[in-house]
Scaffold this active site. Sequence first.
Site: not given
Ligand code: HPA
Length: 234
Positions: A20, A24, A43, A87-88, A90, A162, A179-181, A204, A217
Amino acid sequence: MTIHIGAQPGDIAETVLLPGDPYRAKWAAETFLSDVRLVNEVRGMLGFTGTWNGHPVTIQGSGMGMPSLSIYVNELIKDYDAKTLIRIGSCGGMQDSVAVRDVILAMSASTITSPSHGIFRELNFAPCADWSLLRAAVQAAEAKGTRTHVGGIYSSDVFYDERPDLNEQMVRHGILGVEMEAAELYILAARYGRRALAVLTVSDHLITGEALPSDQRETSFGDMVEIALNAAFT
Ligand code: HPA
């Protein structure tokens, strides 16, 4: 050149690793690849191409979240003909059995929505990893002795969520991390017949509240890059 990638045709390898964070991408390229050159800085979303054990590899930042990843992956596939996309990144751990620093290989990625929601509408498509990559990544992780989990993850649209009840349902249904991807990566790979996998480091933990200190990390991230590279060329 595309709207978001300044690389010339031929500058992007068939195998692309996608962190992401563009810094990195720089670190991973400088640490693991030979003959590295910068191929994109549009960008500030840095991309580098080099070789790993003689194999051409591109490491391109994807940005955070599925809309950003979708832009880069669409262009990498349609304009540069990328064939293997890993994808690599977290993720947040969601099970007691998963600890920070562990690696998660995402067999599937659940979502509420993704940039592809508009075409799926009432369909619940099940985004899943490429089996050959997943199997090779398991073997690479076992050979390295990295603590690794294989299973479902949750690709969320929000970091500051939320709706804690959604995470509770994910935990209850055995989802390993958030994660988000990854979900959109898997959907695009399925659409265009490419191979995709998400290799994630637990940075985390949503249940224990533990977080990987920033100085640790990098090492954990390194294991993940090596697993991804080995998987791509097995
Ligand atoms: N939420 C969403 N994406 C993340 C998180 C998380 O807690 N930790 C690392 N990527």
